[in-house]
Design an enzyme around this catalytic site. Structure first.
Site, short mmCIF file in Angstrom:
data_model
loop_
_atom_site.label_atom_id
_atom_site.label_comp_id
_atom_site.label_asym_id
_atom_site.label_seq_id
_atom_site.Cartn_x
_atom_site.Cartn_y
_atom_site.Cartn_z
N SER A 13 25.99 20.72 15.98
CA SER A 13 24.95 21.26 15.12
C SER A 13 24.12 19.96 14.81
O SER A 13 23.31 19.41 15.69
CB SER A 13 25.75 21.74 13.86
OG SER A 13 24.57 22.37 13.44
N HIS A 40 23.72 24.77 17.24
CA HIS A 40 23.24 25.77 16.35
C HIS A 40 21.57 25.37 16.54
O HIS A 40 21.10 24.44 16.38
CB HIS A 40 23.49 25.27 14.75
CG HIS A 40 24.96 25.50 14.48
ND1 HIS A 40 25.86 25.03 13.77
CD2 HIS A 40 25.92 26.30 15.33
CE1 HIS A 40 27.01 25.31 13.52
NE2 HIS A 40 27.13 26.18 14.63
N ASP A 133 32.05 25.14 11.82
CA ASP A 133 32.18 26.08 13.11
C ASP A 133 32.77 24.99 14.40
O ASP A 133 32.54 23.78 14.28
CB ASP A 133 30.62 26.42 13.37
CG ASP A 133 30.37 27.55 14.42
OD1 ASP A 133 31.68 28.01 14.83
OD2 ASP A 133 29.51 27.43 14.90
#
Length: 195
Positions: A13, A40, A133
């Site tokens: 991310s 992401h 995540d």
């Protein structure tokens, strides 16, 4: 020579582009595995910029993943913005299901599908990021016999994601960014090139 591990899934991310641009140049085009990346990115992201930036630094073929793409060794597949990317057998599928941990693409969705599909043939890599995540998915990869690599949180631009992954998989291999590609090569091998 192949080791039986033929799929590398990477989740990242915040700060991901920077670390990927340090890792990918050290992976050979002959890597005996496909590499699938979930970074992401929101719906407003440029559709090809991420792919193009990665493609400029590696000898591997980099492409945006499409629904029903067949996985090929030596190829990097990038999740498109605002789609979940799943591994199904030796192929990929896209989903517009609800975001997971506020993210679509979700790293957990990718990792869990890869774990179920490839089991011990899967290598999961968690890089820098600002939430948890990937931790649940990396745990599933390890649970089903796959290998787990986590970027050292002390080096990561954002440490939350690597820390969560290490908490979920304490036995994961901890690596600085320059150590990740050699670990992937060790785990997956390099295909023999015909003379």
């Amino acid at each position: 020579m192949g080791t039986g591990r033929d799929l590398v899934v990477v989740g990242t991310s915040w700060g991901g582009l920077d670390v990927l641009r340090r890792v990918l140049p050290d992976l050979p085009a002959e890597l005996d595995a496909a590499v699938v990346i979930a970074q992401h990115r929101g719906p407003g992201s440029h559709p090809t910029a991420f792919r193009d930036l990665l493609g400029a630094v590696t000898r591997m073929n980099v492409r945006e993943a499409g629904d029903k793409d067949v996985l090929r060794a030596g190829t990097v597949y990038v999740a498109p913005p605002d789609y979940h990317l799943l591994v199904e057998g030796d192929g990929l599928s896209l989903s517009t299901d609800e975001p997971v941990l506020y993210a679509r693409p979700s790293i957990d969705v990718l990792f869990e599908s890869a774990a179920e599909s490839h089991r011990e043939r899967c290598v999961g890599v968690v890089l820098t990021g600002a939430n948890a995540d990937g931790a649940k998915g990396l745990a599933r990869i390890a649970e089903l016999g796959g290998a787990a690599i986590v970027q050292d949180p002390e080096e990561a631009q954002r440490a939350e994601m690597p820390r969560a992954a290490l908490a979920a998989v304490p036995g994961a291999r901890l690596a600085q960014s320059e150590e990740i590609a050699p670990l992937v090569i060790e785990l997956c091998g390099v295909a023999k090139v015909p003379a």
